[in-house]
Design a protein around this motif. Structure first.
Motif, short mmCIF file in Angstrom:
data_model
loop_
_atom_site.label_atom_id
_atom_site.label_comp_id
_atom_site.label_asym_id
_atom_site.label_seq_id
_atom_site.Cartn_x
_atom_site.Cartn_y
_atom_site.Cartn_z
N GLU A 5 0.70 -0.97 0.01
CA GLU A 5 0.05 0.03 0.13
C GLU A 5 0.82 1.13 -0.13
O GLU A 5 0.66 2.23 -0.78
CB GLU A 5 -1.04 -0.08 1.28
N GLU A 6 2.04 1.29 0.70
CA GLU A 6 2.80 2.32 0.82
C GLU A 6 3.43 2.61 -0.66
O GLU A 6 3.75 3.50 -1.16
CB GLU A 6 3.77 1.99 1.93
N ASN A 7 3.81 1.38 -1.33
CA ASN A 7 4.54 1.67 -2.36
C ASN A 7 3.61 2.19 -3.32
O ASN A 7 3.75 3.05 -4.35
CB ASN A 7 4.99 0.27 -3.04
N LYS A 8 2.18 1.91 -3.48
CA LYS A 8 1.32 2.35 -4.23
C LYS A 8 1.26 3.85 -4.22
O LYS A 8 0.94 4.49 -5.20
CB LYS A 8 -0.08 1.58 -4.10
N ASN A 9 1.11 4.12 -3.07
CA ASN A 9 0.91 5.81 -2.78
C ASN A 9 2.03 6.47 -3.11
O ASN A 9 1.87 7.60 -3.84
CB ASN A 9 0.69 5.96 -1.03
N GLU A 23 4.20 5.24 -5.60
CA GLU A 23 4.05 5.36 -6.94
C GLU A 23 3.31 6.54 -7.45
O GLU A 23 3.49 7.21 -8.52
CB GLU A 23 3.73 4.25 -7.61
N LYS A 24 2.18 6.65 -6.69
CA LYS A 24 1.21 7.95 -7.12
C LYS A 24 1.51 9.34 -7.17
O LYS A 24 1.68 9.91 -8.02
CB LYS A 24 -0.23 7.58 -6.33
N ARG A 25 2.23 9.20 -5.95
CA ARG A 25 2.85 10.71 -5.76
C ARG A 25 3.97 10.86 -6.75
O ARG A 25 4.05 12.10 -7.26
CB ARG A 25 3.52 10.90 -4.25
N ALA A 39 4.20 9.79 -9.93
CA ALA A 39 3.52 10.14 -11.08
C ALA A 39 3.16 11.36 -11.26
O ALA A 39 3.14 12.02 -12.19
CB ALA A 39 2.40 9.08 -11.37
N GLU A 40 2.59 11.88 -10.19
CA GLU A 40 1.78 13.35 -10.04
C GLU A 40 2.94 14.29 -10.17
O GLU A 40 2.98 15.06 -10.69
CB GLU A 40 1.09 13.40 -8.88
N LYS A 57 4.32 14.21 -13.68
CA LYS A 57 3.58 14.87 -14.59
C LYS A 57 3.35 16.47 -14.42
O LYS A 57 3.62 17.31 -15.39
CB LYS A 57 1.98 14.54 -14.24
#
Length: 699
Positions: free
Chosen positions: A435-439, A441-443, A445-446, A449
């Protein structure tokens, strides 16, 4: 033992061991089989399973079909009794039997069943042994597939040396899994390829292959054929003068004559090689030769010389390390000789020494027979006492097994509980980490971008800045056709005022107006495309020289106003590159602006300086080069490594942002290119843009 042949090796020592094992254990194996068959008559069903498995192991190497037969009988009884260990051993013996008859499908099936049975009873040691055997067979299959792929490539390239080497490697694999027919075929093909070779290396290769072929014929009891190849080896070794290798070869020849039944030739060969071994202090080999000579004397009935030879062999073997096998087999041979001579006391003594040294129980019945002949009743009583002790030990072992079983169950339960807790903890930590890795990765990616959007904004602003700097030149470029349009319109007006207007003149003036309008439209379109092209991710084939011309068309007038001489050396047919042509124009504008500022800065110090900027394109068919050289102020040596960093500038405050070269470097890097710098402070600077030539894919 390794032969001393340049860059080659002849592994023939194995025949010594083979000769030793066959000559000394055939009699013992037959005795053991007869003893097991005699026990089979009065044995219980459970004991019959063990006896049939032992019989199967006894015949594995000499008669695999008989081994398979006994293993099947053991398996049938074990299944009836639900004897898992007996079942596992029976499947194991079946697999080994199928291995020696080359039935690999049945072999693998039997080993899988044996593995399952051993798992049921928790026998980890047997599981490890089975896995090792299965791995060996699988590795052989993989090796053969790899060699066959290599062989096809070598045949295609007609690399005869590599072909011969690959044939030998494939033959070695087949020999290792006892497929002698295929091994012999590949060894012979390899031999055919090296027959015509010259030099010591080629002769050494022939010796190796001849030895392997002879060894296979020896295994198959085709001793005459084996001797033919051994004598060919002898001829080559004589030419090479390799006496060490010849010593081993003569021993192999003697073995072949021995099994063929030609004791005279065998005896001569052993005598010849023994002299060499004694001279060169080859103690183990000398002890082996003396053992074999003693066996030949025994076959001839010359027991006195046989005893002398065996005792010499014993004396030599006892003086060296790791010779227990030779000592043991000399004990057995002497025991058999004294038995023939009716000297049962010495026969018994040597038989006891043989039994102790070999740590085997298969000679107990023979020892008992010797005791009966000599009238020694005490041994029988000791045997009975041992049986009573063994029975007590069995009861003790059963109790111990029960205690161990209880302990094992408790340990197993505790282990399962601990493992379950560990698995839960590990999985929970893995879940949190995921879950920590998913968050994260999301940050990321943002952030990427946002960074990309900011970079696009900076690039767009940079292009607009370039347009601002070029505004004067653009105004001049537009003003000239507008003046022409004004003059042409005024001429048409005056011409129409005439009583008889000249239509030809009017038409020509209208065409000139249209030409000027087209020129203005082209300038405006180029500015619009240049500005909007920075926003889009454009990727197309383009001509670098054409980009230079477009850039110069917008900045050339500005250079003229500043009295800067601009020289062009462009190649029209230069290879195309792949990327965004509008961004390359922006890079050219940045570099030309820097060149302009550099020459003007030097002009302030040197009023007579003729300001010049040269643009050149060329190629080496792999890369396209764009060079922009000026005779300006140059770059100090300590600043060359910093000029591509953001916000680094040598211009006066308010004149430069420090982003031009940084953005240019990024734009060129996106097109898989690079920017190189050559500069001498006070002399000038050469900026070199290098881009790879675009190569179209051939679908």
């Amino acid at each position: 033992m390794d032969l001393v042949i340049p860059k080659t090796r002849i592994p023939q020592l194995f025949l010594f061991v083979l000769f030793l094992c066959v000559s000394t254990h055939i009699t013992a194996q037959n005795d053991q089989a007869n003893e097991l068959l005699s026990r089979l008559k009065n044995a219980s069903t459970k004991e019959q399973v063990d006896i049939y498995n032992q019989l199967s192991k006894t015949y594995l190497y000499n008669d695999p079909q008989m081994a398979i037969k006994y293993a099947r009988q053991a398996l049938q009884l074990a299944l009836q009794l639900k004897d898992k260990r007996g079942e596992a051993e029976a499947y194991n013996n079946l697999g080994m039997g199928y291995y020696f008859v080359n039935d690999y499908e049945q072999l693998l099936a039997s080993y899988r069943k044996s593995l399952s049975s051993y798992r049921d009873i928790g026998d980890d040691r047997s599981i490890t042994m089975l896995s090792s055997t299965y791995f060996r067979l699988k590795q052989s299959e993989k090796a053969l597939k790899s060699y066959k792929r290599s062989l096809n490539l070598y045949i295609k390239d007609k690399d005869w040396i590599k072909i011969a080497e690959t044939y030998k490697k494939m033959a070695d694999v087949y020999k290792n899994i006892a497929d002698y027919r295929m091994a012999l075929s590949y060894y012979k093909q390899a031999l055919d390829l090296v027959e015509d070779g010259e030099g010591e290396d080629a002769q050494g290769d022939r010796v190796i292959l001849l030895g392997e072929i002879a060894e296979i014929f020896f295994y198959q009891e085709q001793y005459d054929t084996a001797l033919v190849y051994y004598h060919r080896m002898e001829s080559i070794l004589n030419e090479l003068g390799d006496h060490r290798s010849k010593s081993i070869l003569l021993s192999n020849i003697a073995n072949a004559y021995f099994y063929k039944g030609d004791l005279d030739e065998s005896f001569k060969s052993y005598q010849n090689v023994l002299k060499y071994q004694i001279e060169n202090n080859e103690h183990w080999e000398a002890a082996m030769s003396l053992l074999n000579i003693g066996m030949i004397y025994s076959r001839r009935g010359d027991y006195n010389n046989a005893i002398k030879s065996h005792k010499k062999s014993l004396a030599v073997a006892q003086s060296i390390e790791k010779a227990n096998d030779l000592i043991r087999d000399n004990y057995l041979a002497l025991s058999q000789i004294y038995e023939e001579l009716k000297d049962f006391k010495k026969a018994y003594q040597y038989r006891i020494m043989y039994s102790k040294l070999s740590e085997s129980l298969m000679m107990e019945e023979n020892v008992s027979n010797f005791v009966d002949v000599l009238g020694l009743q005490e041994l029988e009583e000791k045997k009975k006492e041992n049986e009573i002790l063994q029975a007590k030990n069995k009861n003790y072992l059963l109790e111990l097994e029960k205690e161990n079983l209880v302990r094992w169950r408790l340990l197993f339960g505790s282990t399962i509980l601990i493992i379950s807790i560990l698995v839960f903890v590990i999985y929970y930590r893995y879940y949190l980490k995921r879950e920590e890795n998913k968050n994260l990765e999301k940050r990321i990616a943002e952030a990427l971008k946002k960074q990309e959007e900011q970079q696009q904004i900076i690039m767009h602003q940079s292009s607009l800045t370039s347009l601002g700097e070029l505004a004067a030149g653009i105004a001049h470029e537009i003003n000239q056709p507008m003046q022409n349009i004004s003059l042409s319109t005024e001429s048409i007006k005056y011409e129409l005022a005439e009583s008889t207007p000249n239509k030809g003149f009017i038409n020509q003036s209208v065409e000139e107006i249209f030409e000027d309008i087209v020129r203005v439209r082209q300038i405006v379109d180029h500015i619009r495309i240049f500005s909007s092209g920075q926003k889009d991710e454009v990727e197309e084939e383009f001509n670098v020289s054409e980009c230079v011309r477009n850039a110069v068309s917008m900045i050339g007038n500005q250079y003229a106003n500043h009295h800067i001489k601009l020289r062009l050396d462009l190649i029209d047919s230069i290879p195309l590159v792949l990327g965004n042509p509008h961004r390359l124009e922006q890079v050219i504008h940045n570099l030309l602006s820097n060149a302009r500022d550099a020459v003007e800065e030097r002009r302030l110090a040197e009023e007579q300086l003729q300001m010049e900027v040269a643009i050149r394109t060329h190629t080496d068919q792999k890369q396209v080069y764009l060079e922009i050289a000026d005779n300006g102020i140059g770059i100090p040596a300590n600043r060359k490594t910093d000029i591509f960093l953001p916000f680094v500038t040598s211009k006066q405050l308010g004149k430069g942002t420090g982003l031009g070269l940084s953005i240019s470097y990024s734009l060129i890097k996106e097109m898989n290119g690079r920017i190189e710098v050559e500069s001498e402070h006070g002399e000038g600077t050469r900026m070199i843009v290098v881009l790879p030539v675009f190569k179209k894919r051939m679908d």
